[in-house]
Write a protein that holds these residues in place. Structure first.
Motif, PDB file in Angstrom:
ATOM      1  N   CYS A  38      10.363 -31.034 -57.497  1.00  0.00           N
ATOM      2  CA  CYS A  38       9.507 -30.477 -56.451  1.00  0.00           C
ATOM      3  C   CYS A  38      10.092 -30.808 -55.086  1.00  0.00           C
ATOM      4  CB  CYS A  38       8.073 -30.990 -56.565  1.00  0.00           C
ATOM      5  SG  CYS A  38       7.892 -32.769 -56.483  1.00  0.00           S
TER       6      CYS A  38
ATOM      7  N   ASP B 281       4.095 -27.741 -53.067  1.00  0.00           N
ATOM      8  CA  ASP B 281       4.695 -28.610 -54.079  1.00  0.00           C
ATOM      9  C   ASP B 281       3.995 -29.969 -54.132  1.00  0.00           C
ATOM     10  OD1 ASP B 281       6.429 -26.583 -54.657  1.00  0.00           O
ATOM     11  OD2 ASP B 281       8.234 -27.838 -54.563  1.00  0.00           O
TER      12      ASP B 281
ATOM     13  N   ARG C 297       0.859 -29.300 -55.950  1.00  0.00           N
ATOM     14  CA  ARG C 297       1.164 -29.147 -57.384  1.00  0.00           C
ATOM     15  C   ARG C 297       1.376 -30.496 -58.052  1.00  0.00           C
ATOM     16  NH1 ARG C 297       6.098 -28.429 -60.083  1.00  0.00           N
ATOM     17  NH2 ARG C 297       7.217 -28.159 -58.094  1.00  0.00           N
ATOM     18  N   LEU C 298       2.061 -31.394 -57.361  1.00  0.00           N
ATOM     19  CA  LEU C 298       2.294 -32.732 -57.896  1.00  0.00           C
ATOM     20  C   LEU C 298       0.979 -33.447 -58.170  1.00  0.00           C
ATOM     21  CD1 LEU C 298       4.079 -35.242 -58.490  1.00  0.00           C
ATOM     22  CD2 LEU C 298       4.055 -35.705 -56.015  1.00  0.00           C
TER      23      LEU C 298
END
Length: 265
Positions: free
Chosen positions: A61, A68, A71-72
């Motif tokens: 990422c 990102d 998303r993590l």
């Protein structure tokens, strides 16, 4: 905060201090995820480790991009149920003489070094919902002693210093933040910063830095100095700033020589 039994994220885990941290954390009874643009490099590190005690994971990422980072946190929240310790280690520098205005270049550095760290800390506070957590920021010695050639980098690290100083007044009782102040470390940092970049003295080994960070986290230290010499000189410099100015003058000489060489090529 004790590391065994914790859910841990390390950013910038593909190289340098981040990779060293990831390898040392692999020796603990913990769940550890390494995050970086080069996720395959982290997976290669995992395959190279012999009998790690930790449950190790890797994620590709770009921490300088909000989606990102979201998303993590979404991914580990879904699978782990939360995060206990976050090592905000990803970052980079330019070694350069400023002159030509370049908004995108400035933004790229601050996106990763500052915005990503602040945003990740806010995400940690949000998902923890009153639970204990520990957020660890790899700052730099240049956050307190600016270095010629690293004007933007010094500014980004100093911004984190001021943010954390104020944010600590707003945190809940279970939140902990540690600021880490490494000096020059034997990694690919300087090669990535520019061509033939002079390396300041003294230089530390990344594993020594990482061990110091882990000890500092387990002892709940707010400020972690891997170099005792830098810690001492920083303290003395508050009362007699001649030490810091002398070091800056020495670094300025190296910067001038480097600039002259670049102009001649």
């Amino acid at each position: 905060m004790k590391i065994d039994g914790r859910r841990v994220i390390v950013t910038g885990a593909s190289s340098g201090i981040g990779r060293s941290l990831f390898e040392l954390l692999a020796e603990r009874e913990a769940t550890v995820l390494g995050a970086a643009r080069r996720g395959e490099s982290i997976r290669k590190t995992i395959r190279s480790l012999k009998a790690p005690r930790a449950r190790l994971e890797a994620m590709s990422c770009d921490l300088s991009v909000r989606r990102d980072v979201d998303r993590l946190f979404k991914d580990v929240g879904r699978r782990w149920g939360g995060v206990d310790i976050f090592f905000a280690n990803a970052g980079f520098a330019y070694y350069e003489k400023l002159g030509r205005p370049d908004w995108a270049r400035i933004r790229a550095l601050f996106d990763l070094n500052v915005f990503s760290v602040v945003y990740s800390l806010e995400k940690m506070a949000e998902i923890s919902a009153g639970r204990d957590f520990h957020f660890v920021i790899t700052a730099s010695g240049v956050s307190t002693l600016a270095m010629p050639g690293y004007a933007l980098y010094s500014a980004s690290k100093a911004a984190l210093e001021r943010f954390v100083e104020a944010f600590r007044f707003e945190m809940g009782p279970g939140a902990r933040i540690s600021m880490v102040y490494p000096i020059a470390t034997r990694t690919g940092f300087f090669a990535a910063a520019g061509r033939n970049v002079p390396v300041p003295w003294p230089v530390q080994d990344p594993r020594r830095v990482s061990r110091s960070i882990i000890r500092g986290v387990e002892k709940d230290r707010k400020r972690i100095h891997p170099s005792r010499l830098f810690r001492l000189t920083s303290f003395l410099d508050r009362f007699a700033p001649l030490i810091g100015r002398a070091y800056q003058k020495r670094a300025a000489g190296a910067f001038e020589r480097w600039t002259a060489k670049q102009g001649g090529k």
